[in-house]
Design a protein around this motif. Structure first.
Motif, PDB file in Angstrom:
ATOM      1  N   PHE A 289     -22.393 -34.285  -2.509  1.00 42.78           N
ATOM      2  CA  PHE A 289     -21.854 -35.635  -2.411  1.00 42.78           C
ATOM      3  C   PHE A 289     -20.655 -35.619  -1.483  1.00 42.78           C
ATOM      4  N   GLU A 290     -20.223 -36.805  -1.095  1.00 39.42           N
ATOM      5  CA  GLU A 290     -19.053 -36.957  -0.247  1.00 39.42           C
ATOM      6  C   GLU A 290     -17.921 -37.598  -1.045  1.00 39.42           C
ATOM      7  N   ALA A 291     -16.725 -37.476  -0.509  1.00 41.31           N
ATOM      8  CA  ALA A 291     -15.571 -38.127  -1.136  1.00 41.31           C
ATOM      9  C   ALA A 291     -15.552 -39.582  -0.693  1.00 41.31           C
ATOM     10  N   ASP A 292     -16.299 -40.416  -1.406  1.00 41.53           N
ATOM     11  CA  ASP A 292     -16.404 -41.812  -1.016  1.00 41.53           C
ATOM     12  C   ASP A 292     -15.227 -42.610  -1.572  1.00 41.53           C
ATOM     13  N   ASP A 293     -15.289 -43.920  -1.417  1.00 45.62           N
ATOM     14  CA  ASP A 293     -14.171 -44.774  -1.828  1.00 45.62           C
ATOM     15  C   ASP A 293     -13.863 -44.642  -3.314  1.00 45.62           C
ATOM     16  N   GLU A 294     -14.892 -44.492  -4.144  1.00 46.75           N
ATOM     17  CA  GLU A 294     -14.673 -44.374  -5.583  1.00 46.75           C
ATOM     18  C   GLU A 294     -13.908 -43.103  -5.922  1.00 46.75           C
ATOM     19  N   VAL A 295     -14.316 -41.991  -5.323  1.00 47.43           N
ATOM     20  CA  VAL A 295     -13.640 -40.719  -5.562  1.00 47.43           C
ATOM     21  C   VAL A 295     -12.209 -40.776  -5.044  1.00 47.43           C
ATOM     22  N   LEU A 296     -12.020 -41.329  -3.861  1.00 48.89           N
ATOM     23  CA  LEU A 296     -10.681 -41.403  -3.275  1.00 48.89           C
ATOM     24  C   LEU A 296      -9.754 -42.294  -4.114  1.00 48.89           C
ATOM     25  N   LYS A 297     -10.292 -43.341  -4.677  1.00 48.32           N
ATOM     26  CA  LYS A 297      -9.476 -44.213  -5.515  1.00 48.32           C
ATOM     27  C   LYS A 297      -9.023 -43.483  -6.769  1.00 48.32           C
ATOM     28  N   MET A 298      -9.933 -42.728  -7.387  1.00 48.85           N
ATOM     29  CA  MET A 298      -9.581 -41.990  -8.596  1.00 48.85           C
ATOM     30  C   MET A 298      -8.590 -40.866  -8.294  1.00 48.85           C
ATOM     31  N   ALA A 299      -8.588 -40.370  -7.050  1.00 47.10           N
ATOM     32  CA  ALA A 299      -7.688 -39.280  -6.664  1.00 47.10           C
ATOM     33  C   ALA A 299      -6.401 -39.783  -6.031  1.00 47.10           C
ATOM     34  N   SER A 300      -6.194 -41.092  -6.001  1.00 46.71           N
ATOM     35  CA  SER A 300      -5.041 -41.659  -5.294  1.00 46.71           C
ATOM     36  C   SER A 300      -3.710 -41.283  -5.929  1.00 46.71           C
ATOM     37  N   HIS A 301      -3.723 -40.862  -7.219  1.00 45.15           N
ATOM     38  CA  HIS A 301      -2.469 -40.482  -7.874  1.00 45.15           C
ATOM     39  C   HIS A 301      -2.055 -39.045  -7.553  1.00 45.15           C
ATOM     40  N   ILE A 302      -2.904 -38.306  -6.845  1.00 47.08           N
ATOM     41  CA  ILE A 302      -2.645 -36.897  -6.545  1.00 47.08           C
ATOM     42  C   ILE A 302      -1.896 -36.796  -5.209  1.00 47.08           C
ATOM     43  N   LYS A 303      -0.787 -36.088  -5.220  1.00 44.30           N
ATOM     44  CA  LYS A 303       0.018 -35.973  -4.005  1.00 44.30           C
ATOM     45  C   LYS A 303      -0.733 -35.254  -2.899  1.00 44.30           C
ATOM     46  N   THR A 304      -1.406 -34.162  -3.232  1.00 49.20           N
ATOM     47  CA  THR A 304      -2.165 -33.401  -2.241  1.00 49.20           C
ATOM     48  C   THR A 304      -3.570 -33.171  -2.776  1.00 49.20           C
ATOM     49  N   PHE A 305      -4.548 -33.764  -2.122  1.00 56.99           N
ATOM     50  CA  PHE A 305      -5.950 -33.630  -2.511  1.00 56.99           C
ATOM     51  C   PHE A 305      -6.698 -33.027  -1.329  1.00 56.99           C
ATOM     52  N   ILE A 306      -7.183 -31.806  -1.514  1.00 61.65           N
ATOM     53  CA  ILE A 306      -7.919 -31.109  -0.463  1.00 61.65           C
ATOM     54  C   ILE A 306      -9.387 -31.081  -0.881  1.00 61.65           C
TER      55      ILE A 306
ATOM     56  N   GLY B  16     -25.755 -25.127   5.554  1.00 63.21           N
ATOM     57  CA  GLY B  16     -24.790 -24.677   6.561  1.00 63.21           C
ATOM     58  C   GLY B  16     -24.205 -25.794   7.390  1.00 63.21           C
ATOM     59  N   GLY B  17     -24.263 -27.012   6.873  1.00 62.45           N
ATOM     60  CA  GLY B  17     -23.749 -28.168   7.599  1.00 62.45           C
ATOM     61  C   GLY B  17     -22.245 -28.125   7.772  1.00 62.45           C
ATOM     62  N   ALA B  18     -21.751 -29.147   8.497  1.00 64.46           N
ATOM     63  CA  ALA B  18     -20.331 -29.190   8.848  1.00 64.46           C
ATOM     64  C   ALA B  18     -19.455 -29.395   7.625  1.00 64.46           C
ATOM     65  N   LYS B  19     -18.251 -28.891   7.692  1.00 63.33           N
ATOM     66  CA  LYS B  19     -17.269 -29.069   6.639  1.00 63.33           C
ATOM     67  C   LYS B  19     -16.379 -30.263   6.978  1.00 63.33           C
ATOM     68  N   PHE B  20     -15.789 -30.834   5.958  1.00 60.68           N
ATOM     69  CA  PHE B  20     -14.797 -31.867   6.216  1.00 60.68           C
ATOM     70  C   PHE B  20     -13.705 -31.761   5.166  1.00 60.68           C
ATOM     71  N   MET B  21     -12.519 -32.219   5.544  1.00 62.13           N
ATOM     72  CA  MET B  21     -11.354 -32.095   4.662  1.00 62.13           C
ATOM     73  C   MET B  21     -10.626 -33.421   4.605  1.00 62.13           C
ATOM     74  N   ILE B  22     -10.077 -33.732   3.459  1.00 62.20           N
ATOM     75  CA  ILE B  22      -9.283 -34.939   3.273  1.00 62.20           C
ATOM     76  C   ILE B  22      -7.988 -34.530   2.581  1.00 62.20           C
ATOM     77  N   PHE B  23      -6.863 -34.991   3.105  1.00 66.97           N
ATOM     78  CA  PHE B  23      -5.571 -34.672   2.507  1.00 66.97           C
ATOM     79  C   PHE B  23      -4.877 -35.963   2.072  1.00 66.97           C
ATOM     80  N   PHE B  24      -4.239 -35.907   0.917  1.00 66.49           N
ATOM     81  CA  PHE B  24      -3.345 -36.972   0.491  1.00 66.49           C
ATOM     82  C   PHE B  24      -1.960 -36.357   0.314  1.00 66.49           C
ATOM     83  N   HIS B  25      -0.963 -37.044   0.740  1.00 68.02           N
ATOM     84  CA  HIS B  25       0.414 -36.573   0.516  1.00 68.02           C
ATOM     85  C   HIS B  25       1.235 -37.704  -0.082  1.00 68.02           C
TER      86      HIS B  25
END
Length: 308
Positions: A274-291, A299-308
């Motif tokens: 799965f991907e970090a879609d809007d629902e996941v990002l909303k639930m993680a919005s309280h986290i200062k750093t989310f990697i 073997g597909g491409a990687k992706f990263m999302i950071f919250f600060h």
């Protein structure tokens, strides 16, 4: 009969380290200060960072002040054991040594045996670990254990390192004695485990009952619904959660995000469908750093999302 090693220790307790200027002025000229004249408490703080091999074999031979400082328990606050046996061809060399768990002794172990003139017939990894722990005189706050760690060694850690704050068992297997260990580490704050740790719920249960300052957990492998629920139920106050080399389903990630409201860091790296879609990002919005770093099974491409 196992070999035994003597150990020495200095005065307990951390002293204030005064600032030492790199140069002294004398007769109008600047004279470089000698390392052996450095404040012993500052030396101890430096020696915490040089690694066990240097602290055991090299530092004591430099000069008398360094030898004395190397006996200070404050020099032994951070104990990071290298591997005691090896599967690295570059370390094996040509000398024939006994094997442990099917692997030859590492260079560090061979050097220890040679330096202390220990018979290979009586040498044991447990005594080596005890030797290092004894040097700390119960002052160790960080401990990284090697994979060749016996139950006797873990039992000794429980009694010899009561002030531990960080314990890394990522190389240690199995985990059947870990619940008994962590229940005695009242000051434990961070615990690092390996992949798919057995006795996971029992370990967290002992942490919840005995480690009131616990804030950080790391492990990997498959994270089931039961595993995610154990984290939320037993350590809901957790602030730092490192899930590397992890396999987790979307619904199990949601359990963690919804239940751990005090998270400041969530480091999630592994294989996900799965991907970090809007629902996941909303639930993680309280986290200062989310990697969030995902790699597909193909073997597909990687992706990263950071919250600060």
């Amino acid at each position: 009969m196992e070999g035994s090693f003597s150990s020495n220790g200095g005065a307990e307790g951390m002293k204030i380290c005064k600032k030492v200027e790199p140069f002294d002025k004398g007769g109008g000229q600047e004279v470089r200060r000698k390392w052996e004249e450095l404040n012993p408490d500052c030396l101890a703080m430096v020696f915490q960072r040089v690694g066990l091999e240097s602290l055991i074999f090299d530092v004591p031979l430099v000069c008398k002040p360094w030898y004395k400082a190397s006996l200070d328990p404050q020099s032994w606050r951070n104990l990071h054991f290298p591997e005691l046996n090896t599967d690295n061809p570059e370390e094996m060399g040509t000398t024939i040594f006994p094997v442990n768990q099917g692997l030859p002794y590492s260079r560090f172990t061979r050097r220890f045996i040679d330096e202390f003139s220990i018979s290979k017939d009586v040498f044991s990894f447990t005594d080596l670990i005890r030797f290092v722990i004894d040097r700390s005189c119960k002052a160790a706050v960080k401990l990284v254990l090697p994979r060749t760690c016996s139950f006797r060694a873990l039992h000794y850690v429980a009694h010899g390192c009561p002030a531990l704050k960080i314990l890394d068992l990522s190389a240690v297997l199995p985990y059947d004695h870990v619940p008994e260990l962590v229940c005695k580490l009242k000051d434990l704050e961070h615990l690092i485990l390996g992949l798919n740790p057995l006795y996971f719920r029992k370990i967290l249960t002992q942490i919840s009952l005995n480690c009131r300052n616990f804030v950080g957990l790391g492990f990997g492998g498959y994270i089931s619904k039961r595993c995610a629920s154990s984290i939320v139920t037993l350590v809901p106050q957790i602030k730092y959660l490192m899930l590397k080399h992890a396999i987790i389903r979307r619904e199990n990630l949601k359990i963690i995000l919804e239940g751990c409201k005090e998270l400041e860091l969530l480091d999630l790296r592994g294989y996900f469908d799965f991907e970090a879609d809007d629902e996941v990002l909303k639930m993680a919005s309280h986290i200062k750093t989310f990697i969030f770093e995902a790699e597909n099974y193909d073997g597909g491409a990687k992706f990263m999302i950071f919250f600060h």
